[in-house]
Design an enzyme around this catalytic site. Sequence first.
Site, PDB file in Angstrom:
ATOM      1  N   CYS A 130       0.855   2.662  -6.335  1.00  0.00           N
ATOM      2  CA  CYS A 130       1.546   1.388  -6.158  1.00  0.00           C
ATOM      3  C   CYS A 130       2.193   0.980  -7.471  1.00  0.00           C
ATOM      4  O   CYS A 130       1.505   0.697  -8.441  1.00  0.00           O
ATOM      5  CB  CYS A 130       0.570   0.296  -5.719  1.00  0.00           C
ATOM      6  SG  CYS A 130       0.125   0.390  -3.997  1.00  0.00           S
ATOM      7  N   CYS A 164       0.870  -1.177   0.000  1.00  0.00           N
ATOM      8  CA  CYS A 164       0.000   0.000   0.000  1.00  0.00           C
ATOM      9  C   CYS A 164       0.905   1.225   0.000  1.00  0.00           C
ATOM     10  O   CYS A 164       2.120   1.091  -0.112  1.00  0.00           O
ATOM     11  CB  CYS A 164      -0.995  -0.011   1.159  1.00  0.00           C
ATOM     12  SG  CYS A 164      -0.302   0.161   2.792  1.00  0.00           S
ATOM     13  N   CYS A 222      -4.516   1.128  -3.844  1.00  0.00           N
ATOM     14  CA  CYS A 222      -3.889   2.446  -3.838  1.00  0.00           C
ATOM     15  C   CYS A 222      -3.649   2.992  -5.238  1.00  0.00           C
ATOM     16  O   CYS A 222      -2.983   3.998  -5.402  1.00  0.00           O
ATOM     17  CB  CYS A 222      -2.613   2.429  -3.019  1.00  0.00           C
ATOM     18  SG  CYS A 222      -1.586   0.993  -3.259  1.00  0.00           S
TER      19      CYS A 222
END
Length: 128
Positions: A86, A9, A82
Amino acid sequence: MTHRVLFVCVENSNRSQMAEAFARLHGGGDVEAMSAGSKPSGRINPKAIRVMAERGVDLSTHASKSLDDVSGEFDAVITMGCGDDCPWVPAKRREDWALPDPRDMDDEGYRAVRDGIEARVKTLLASL
């Protein structure tokens, strides 16, 4: 056979930390679980430590890590929802769980995300 799983994350302070801990708890010696963040916060959210302690899991010794701190090949890389924050990490399997960031949620919302992560981790481990 040990399966290597990476949970990613942005901050590595909430969702991915909980997923790593649940994977270690439920995977036993069959899984090597890690977590990292694309922009690590440098600390674990105190809420994460508290709500995981309710489940008997101690996150107080965990540290927020960068993707630069992990290496090797992974059987699965799981992003926590995310989006563009990411980066791509090579793996045999890749999933995005599209989980909301519980950082600013009240305790009830935070627990709901925690419980959702645990259920998904169990499903993931059963499929490896």
